[in-house]
Design a protein around this motif. Structure first.
Motif, PDB file in Angstrom:
ATOM      1  N   ARG A   6      57.230  -7.822 103.423  1.00 12.03           N
ATOM      2  CA  ARG A   6      55.734  -7.578 102.870  1.00 12.03           C
ATOM      3  C   ARG A   6      55.284  -8.567 102.261  1.00 12.03           C
ATOM      4  O   ARG A   6      55.764  -9.544 101.954  1.00 12.03           O
ATOM      5  CB  ARG A   6      55.649  -6.411 102.047  1.00 12.03           C
ATOM      6  N   PRO A   9      49.363  -9.873  98.332  1.00 16.84           N
ATOM      7  CA  PRO A   9      48.449 -10.625  97.805  1.00 16.84           C
ATOM      8  C   PRO A   9      47.603  -9.979  96.779  1.00 16.84           C
ATOM      9  O   PRO A   9      47.290  -8.760  97.376  1.00 16.84           O
ATOM     10  CB  PRO A   9      47.415 -11.303  98.991  1.00 16.84           C
ATOM     11  N   SER A  10      47.251 -10.462  95.704  1.00 17.55           N
ATOM     12  CA  SER A  10      46.076  -9.829  95.003  1.00 17.55           C
ATOM     13  C   SER A  10      44.876 -10.466  95.325  1.00 17.55           C
ATOM     14  O   SER A  10      44.588 -11.808  95.372  1.00 17.55           O
ATOM     15  CB  SER A  10      46.389 -10.457  93.358  1.00 17.55           C
ATOM     16  N   TYR A 185      50.896  -3.632  86.510  1.00 21.23           N
ATOM     17  CA  TYR A 185      51.287  -4.287  87.531  1.00 21.23           C
ATOM     18  C   TYR A 185      52.630  -4.161  88.347  1.00 21.23           C
ATOM     19  O   TYR A 185      52.978  -3.626  89.267  1.00 21.23           O
ATOM     20  CB  TYR A 185      50.700  -5.652  87.294  1.00 21.23           C
ATOM     21  N   VAL A 189      54.266  -2.609  91.736  1.00 22.60           N
ATOM     22  CA  VAL A 189      54.973  -3.278  92.763  1.00 22.60           C
ATOM     23  C   VAL A 189      56.337  -2.519  92.958  1.00 22.60           C
ATOM     24  O   VAL A 189      56.737  -2.456  94.056  1.00 22.60           O
ATOM     25  CB  VAL A 189      55.167  -4.836  92.083  1.00 22.60           C
ATOM     26  N   ARG A 203      58.461 -14.035  98.090  1.00 22.79           N
ATOM     27  CA  ARG A 203      57.167 -14.150  97.215  1.00 22.79           C
ATOM     28  C   ARG A 203      57.451 -15.802  96.617  1.00 22.79           C
ATOM     29  O   ARG A 203      58.372 -16.275  96.347  1.00 22.79           O
ATOM     30  CB  ARG A 203      56.860 -13.063  96.299  1.00 22.79           C
TER      31      ARG A 203
END
Ligand code: GLU
Length: 494
Positions: A6, A9-10, A185, A189, A203
């Motif tokens: 995957r 992004p923020s 957060y 995730v 990442r």
């Protein structure tokens, strides 16, 4: 096992170069293994997330051709799922309510700092067998904390950085839901990586510190769900600017779409990003199909990669030479349009054959003459270009009257050269309009006047193209057309 990667992004800004490389690597890994690539937008930071940033990320991925198999999933639309998992964890005892007020926590931190201790939650609301918890205060909405193991280590074999181990004693009980019930957060995730069945988390290494906490939470979920496997992790080192400093706006373009605007082909950007921190022997130039075949996580360098604009330009030059001419013409056409130039048919009565696009609106088809074919023009010019904006600039004179600088005019279009130019002009009126015949005509005049070829070619370039550098002048003239060539020369002879 089906590979599922995957990109998450923020949406707090454009898709930057580092994010694009992360996306590219995750995408390629899935492609290589016949797996799935998922796009997840981590928009829970509502203050900093914007729809414009979401769009910028989608645009950037679209431009690069990083197509996703699932998504985009938006975390803000998954609140129900997070709440369900929170409740499950509260029910099975892997999470607990904490009624500490902000003031209490501040006081705790203060006293720990005074004693020279690392500030951390002291576990006062953490349930343990045989422990009596404080009385639940009135009027305080609790946060939810994850019950992190207190002993042992959390470890993973990072696919880029090697084995990493953290003592659980270093980690305190993370807040996973705020007092208002919104999940935090790291928790989102974890739930997403778990629910989406992610097998490899690829990442940026700015997330290395989150990983032990996330693994602990995943293990807590796995203890109650036999389907769950902890993903593998690959943390990519960051990208530095050419000066070795953290990449920032100071270094010029950091947004991927800015590269498009700045005249780069996506093929060049992709190839460049692929090589940024990853290698396949000596291979420098490869397309995305090859990249997807070759890509592995073993050949990623753990050290920071340094951005090198010259190398990107070199790749851009390569891909401009290789580009499909139709696609290249379309791109250059779009870059000429903002200058009011349109490499299309324009009306003959407009004086100069190639005029500003807005003049020819509404003209009659029978009055149209052809402007030089952009594809033929690009074929001549692309050999020397390493940038699309530069290329558009180079060929603009085919579609508008160039303005030569007075310095060039003075230097090259001298009174002494005029008789030869006059003669050439006469010759050019009755030759067959091919590069070869033009070349012969110039040669004949040069010989007659006892000149060297450049003595005539340079002023011709200035008259026709506005500058003293161009590809072979006979080819330029052949493309420009007989009428236009003579018109431009005549303007100087008068
Ligand atoms: N949303 C995070 C970011 O944009 C990435 C999180 C992740 O990949 O786990 O930095």
């Amino acid at each position: 096992m089906v590979i599922r990667t995957r990109f998450a992004p923020s949406p707090t800004g454009f898709l930057h170069i580092g994010g694009a490389r992360t996306a590219l690597f995750s995408w390629a890994y899935a492609k290589k293994h016949g797996g799935k690539f998922i796009l997840r937008i981590e928009d829970t930071d509502v203050e900093r997330s914007t729809p414009a940033a979401v769009q910028a990320i989608l645009d950037g991925m679209h431009w690069l051709g990083l197509d996703y198999d699932e998504g985009p999933f938006y975390q803000m639309q998954r609140m129900e799922t997070y709440k369900q998992v929170l409740q499950t964890m509260l029910d099975n005892g892997t999470a607990y309510h904490c009624y500490c007020s902000k003031e209490e926590l501040d006081a705790l931190r203060e006293s720990q700092m005074q004693q020279g201790l690392k500030p951390r939650y002291d576990g006062r609301w953490r349930p343990e067998t045989g422990k009596t918890l404080p009385t639940i205060p009135n009027g305080i909405a609790p946060t939810v904390r994850f019950k992190n193991p207190q002993t042992g280590v959390v470890a993973w074999d990072d696919l880029v950085k090697g084995r990493i181990e953290i003592a659980n004693a270093e980690l305190d009980d993370l807040i996973i839901a705020r007092a208002d019930g919104t999940p935090t957060y790291n928790f989102c995730v974890v739930v997403d990586d778990f629910e989406m069945g992610i097998t490899q988390v690829i990442r940026g290494d700015d997330h290395v510190n989150n990983t032990p906490r996330q693994i602990n939470m995943l293990m807590a979920l796995a203890a109650h769900d036999s389907n769950l496997k902890i993903p593998q992790y690959a943390h990519l080192s960051m990208i530095l600017g050419g000066d070795g400093q953290k990449l920032s706006k100071r270094h010029g373009a950091v947004s991927v779409m800015q590269y498009h605007e700045d005249g780069y082909l996506k093929e060049a950007v992709l190839n460049y990003l692929a090589r940024l921190g990853w290698s396949h022997g000596d291979a420098e130039i490869f397309n995305m199909q090859q990249f997807c075949e070759w890509f592995d996580l073993d050949h990623i360098t753990p050290s920071a990669a340094q951005f090198n604009t010259e190398k990107l330009n070199w790749l851009n030059a390569h891909y401009i030479k290789e580009a499909n001419l139709d696609a290249l013409a379309e791109d250059i056409s779009a870059r000429l349009q903002p200058q009011g130039l349109s490499p299309q048919n324009i009306p003959a009565e407009a004086g100069y054959s190639y005029v500003k696009a807005n003049i020819h609106k509404g003209s009659m088809a029978s009055n149209l003459i052809s402007a030089p074919d952009l594809k033929a023009v690009l074929n001549l010019y692309r050999e020397r270009a390493n940038n699309l904006n530069q290329l558009a600039n180079d060929v603009a004179y085919f579609y508008t009257l160039p303005q030569a600088s007075s310095a060039d005019v003075e230097k090259h279009i001298t009174p002494e050269i005029m008789p030869a130019m006059q003669k050439l002009q006469q010759q050019l009126t009755h030759i067959e309009w091919t590069a070869e015949a033009i070349h012969q005509a110039i040669n004949a005049v040069v010989a007659e006047f006892g000149l060297k070829f450049p003595k005539l070619a340079m002023p011709l370039r200035v008259m026709l193209t506005g500058i003293a550098q161009s590809p072979s002048i006979d080819q330029v003239m052949a493309l420009l057309g007989q009428n236009e060539t003579l018109t431009r020369i005549n303007a100087y002879l008068k």
